[in-house]
Design a protein around this motif. Structure first.
Motif, mmCIF file in Angstrom:
data_model
loop_
_atom_site.group_PDB
_atom_site.id
_atom_site.type_symbol
_atom_site.label_atom_id
_atom_site.label_comp_id
_atom_site.label_asym_id
_atom_site.label_seq_id
_atom_site.Cartn_x
_atom_site.Cartn_y
_atom_site.Cartn_z
ATOM 1 N N VAL A 1 0.844 -1.200 0.000
ATOM 2 C CA VAL A 1 0.000 0.000 0.000
ATOM 3 C C VAL A 1 0.877 1.247 0.000
ATOM 4 O O VAL A 1 0.671 2.174 -0.789
ATOM 5 C CB VAL A 1 -0.956 0.014 1.225
ATOM 6 N N GLU B 1 2.809 1.578 -3.375
ATOM 7 C CA GLU B 1 1.932 1.967 -4.482
ATOM 8 C C GLU B 1 1.433 3.399 -4.327
ATOM 9 O O GLU B 1 1.368 4.150 -5.294
ATOM 10 C CB GLU B 1 0.748 1.007 -4.573
ATOM 11 N N LYS B 2 1.080 3.786 -3.117
ATOM 12 C CA LYS B 2 0.508 5.114 -2.880
ATOM 13 C C LYS B 2 1.550 6.219 -3.021
ATOM 14 O O LYS B 2 1.266 7.281 -3.565
ATOM 15 C CB LYS B 2 -0.132 5.160 -1.477
ATOM 16 N N ASP C 1 0.385 13.401 3.863
ATOM 17 C CA ASP C 1 0.820 12.037 3.570
ATOM 18 C C ASP C 1 0.231 11.052 4.572
ATOM 19 O O ASP C 1 -0.210 9.962 4.206
ATOM 20 C CB ASP C 1 2.350 11.927 3.611
ATOM 21 N N ASP D 1 -3.386 10.578 3.743
ATOM 22 C CA ASP D 1 -3.488 9.751 2.540
ATOM 23 C C ASP D 1 -3.218 8.278 2.867
ATOM 24 O O ASP D 1 -3.904 7.389 2.367
ATOM 25 C CB ASP D 1 -2.516 10.224 1.458
ATOM 26 N N LEU D 2 -2.219 8.041 3.709
ATOM 27 C CA LEU D 2 -1.911 6.670 4.109
ATOM 28 C C LEU D 2 -3.069 6.068 4.884
ATOM 29 O O LEU D 2 -3.463 4.926 4.648
ATOM 30 C CB LEU D 2 -0.633 6.622 4.946
ATOM 31 N N ALA E 1 -5.699 5.068 2.470
ATOM 32 C CA ALA E 1 -5.283 3.909 1.681
ATOM 33 C C ALA E 1 -5.353 2.630 2.512
ATOM 34 O O ALA E 1 -5.760 1.574 2.012
ATOM 35 C CB ALA E 1 -3.864 4.121 1.141
ATOM 36 N N GLU F 1 -7.641 -0.659 1.764
ATOM 37 C CA GLU F 1 -7.037 -1.991 1.639
ATOM 38 C C GLU F 1 -7.574 -2.978 2.667
ATOM 39 O O GLU F 1 -7.886 -4.123 2.345
ATOM 40 C CB GLU F 1 -5.520 -1.898 1.763
#
Length: 87
Positions: free
Chosen positions: A14, A17-18, A41, A44-45, A48, A52
């Motif tokens: 993850v 890719e992110k 960030d 965003d993580l 993500a 997932e």
């Protein structure tokens, strides 16, 4: 992503890719200190990871406060001035 991967492997995928990171991620890798993640960030993580794994890693105000305290502690250890005010 392949559900047969371990949680750690899935998390690494993850992140790679992110953020398109070309570094080796270890269990001890710190997002702010090692990967230089900023607040966007980190958000965003978080989104993500939620996508997932199907759940949000910060569940309530207490979790958010703990995350902020850990962040402030990490910054203070780096010599940065940190002040968190509870209202």
């Amino acid at each position: 992503m392949n559900s047969e991967n371990t949680i750690e492997e899935r998390l690494k995928l993850v992140i790679e890719e992110k953020f398109g990171l070309g570094v080796e991620l270890k269990p001890s890798t710190r997002f702010v200190e090692d990967l230089h993640f900023d607040s966007q960030d980190t958000l965003d993580l978080s989104m993500a990871v939620e996508e997932e794994f199907g759940f949000h890693t910060i569940r309530d105000l207490r979790d958010e406060a703990c995350q902020l305290q850990r962040h402030a502690l990490a910054r203070s250890k780096n010599g940065d001035s940190v002040h968190i005010e509870y209202v």
